[in-house]
Motif scaffolding. Structure first.
Motif, short mmCIF file in Angstrom:
data_model
loop_
_atom_site.label_atom_id
_atom_site.label_comp_id
_atom_site.label_asym_id
_atom_site.label_seq_id
_atom_site.Cartn_x
_atom_site.Cartn_y
_atom_site.Cartn_z
N LYS A 10 43.70 84.04 65.50
CA LYS A 10 44.20 84.87 66.14
C LYS A 10 45.26 84.17 66.15
CE LYS A 10 43.08 84.39 70.72
NZ LYS A 10 42.26 84.89 72.01
N VAL A 11 46.76 84.70 66.90
CA VAL A 11 47.80 84.27 66.85
C VAL A 11 48.32 84.97 67.69
CG1 VAL A 11 50.26 83.53 65.68
CG2 VAL A 11 47.96 83.11 64.19
N GLU A 12 49.43 83.96 68.69
CA GLU A 12 50.01 84.79 69.65
C GLU A 12 51.23 84.39 69.75
OE1 GLU A 12 47.65 83.86 73.61
OE2 GLU A 12 46.44 85.35 72.81
N SER A 13 51.95 85.29 69.86
CA SER A 13 53.06 84.66 69.99
C SER A 13 53.84 84.58 71.19
CB SER A 13 54.31 85.69 68.87
OG SER A 13 55.30 85.79 69.66
N GLU A 14 54.81 83.66 71.67
CA GLU A 14 55.44 84.45 73.06
C GLU A 14 57.07 83.72 72.99
OE1 GLU A 14 55.48 82.01 77.36
OE2 GLU A 14 54.31 81.22 76.27
N LYS A 15 57.81 84.81 73.70
CA LYS A 15 59.05 84.52 73.43
C LYS A 15 59.62 84.24 74.77
CE LYS A 15 63.84 86.43 71.63
NZ LYS A 15 64.58 86.77 72.71
N ARG A 16 60.24 82.53 74.99
CA ARG A 16 60.69 81.86 75.69
C ARG A 16 61.97 82.20 75.70
NH1 ARG A 16 56.82 77.24 77.76
NH2 ARG A 16 54.80 78.01 77.27
N ASP A 17 63.35 81.50 76.89
CA ASP A 17 64.48 81.41 76.85
C ASP A 17 64.88 80.81 75.44
OD1 ASP A 17 64.84 83.44 78.70
OD2 ASP A 17 65.20 81.48 79.91
N THR A 18 64.10 79.76 74.66
CA THR A 18 65.10 78.84 74.21
C THR A 18 64.08 78.70 73.15
OG1 THR A 18 63.19 77.17 75.67
CG2 THR A 18 65.69 77.04 76.27
N ALA A 19 62.78 79.60 73.15
CA ALA A 19 62.16 79.20 71.44
C ALA A 19 60.99 80.52 71.53
CB ALA A 19 61.44 77.94 71.42
N VAL A 20 60.70 80.69 70.18
CA VAL A 20 59.84 81.69 70.52
C VAL A 20 58.30 80.35 69.84
CG1 VAL A 20 58.51 83.23 69.07
CG2 VAL A 20 60.95 83.46 69.15
N VAL A 21 57.37 80.59 70.71
CA VAL A 21 55.67 79.91 70.96
C VAL A 21 54.89 80.77 69.85
CG1 VAL A 21 54.93 78.42 72.05
CG2 VAL A 21 56.79 78.14 72.56
N LEU A 22 54.16 80.68 69.23
CA LEU A 22 52.55 81.19 68.89
C LEU A 22 51.95 80.63 68.75
CD1 LEU A 22 54.69 81.68 65.05
CD2 LEU A 22 53.91 82.98 66.13
N ARG A 23 50.61 80.59 68.90
CA ARG A 23 49.15 79.99 69.42
C ARG A 23 48.35 80.10 68.14
NH1 ARG A 23 52.02 79.85 74.31
NH2 ARG A 23 51.52 77.68 75.78
N ALA A 24 48.24 79.38 67.28
CA ALA A 24 47.23 80.11 66.40
C ALA A 24 45.64 79.83 66.96
CB ALA A 24 47.60 78.78 65.76
N GLU A 25 44.76 80.21 66.31
CA GLU A 25 43.12 79.79 66.71
C GLU A 25 42.25 80.47 66.04
OE1 GLU A 25 40.40 81.30 70.22
OE2 GLU A 25 42.45 81.62 70.91
#
Length: 116
Positions: A10-25
Motif C-alpha cells: 500500500k502506498v499513500e501519497s500526501e502533498k504538503r506545501d514543501t514536499a510530496v510524502v509517500l508512505r509505503a506499507e
C-alpha cells in the motif's frame, strides 16, 4: 496485476506545501514494484522534494532497490530532492549491502526529511 498482489503493498501519497510524502506499507517485490514506481512517478510530477517513508515496509527485493536508484537519478537530473525515511530490517540491510546508504538521502523520520 491481480488484487491479491496489490494487497501486499500500500502506498499513500500526501502533498504538503514543501514536499510530496509517500508512505509505503507491506512488501516491495517484482509483483508490487510497479505500484511503487507509479506513485513515485506521480510524486516527481509535482516538482517538489519527494519523501518516501519506508518504515512500514517489511520486505524489499532488489527490484525495489532498482526503483530507488532510478528515482534518485531522476531527482538529480531534475534538481528534485529524493529522501528516504526510516528504512529498517530487510530494507536497511539491502541498502547497506549495496552501499546505497552512501548514495541515497536517509532520515530517521518524516519531519527530519521535510526539514532537510
Amino acid at each position: 496485476m491481480n488484487e491479491g498482489n496489490a494487497a501486499l503493498l500500500k502506498v499513500e501519497s500526501e502533498k504538503r506545501d514543501t514536499a510530496v510524502v509517500l508512505r509505503a506499507e507491506g512488501e516491495v517485490d517484482s509483483y508490487t514494484v510497479e505500484l511503487l514506481r507509479e506513485k513515485l512517478s506521480e510524486a516527481f510530477g509535482a516538482g517538489l522534494p519527494v519523501v518516501l517513508d519506508l518504515s512500514d515496509v517489511e520486505f524489499f527485493a532488489s527490484v525495489g532497490l532498482s526503483a530507488l536508484v532510478e528515482y534518485h537519478l531522476r531527482g538529480e537530473e531534475r534538481g528534485t530532492p529524493f529522501r528516504l525515511v526510516s528504512p529498517r530490517g530487510s530494507v536497511l540491510r539491502a541498502l547497506k549491502a549495496t552501499t546505497l546508504t552512501e548514495t541515497l538521502e536517509l532520515y530517521l523520520d518524516v519531519d527530519a526529511a521535510l526539514h532537510a
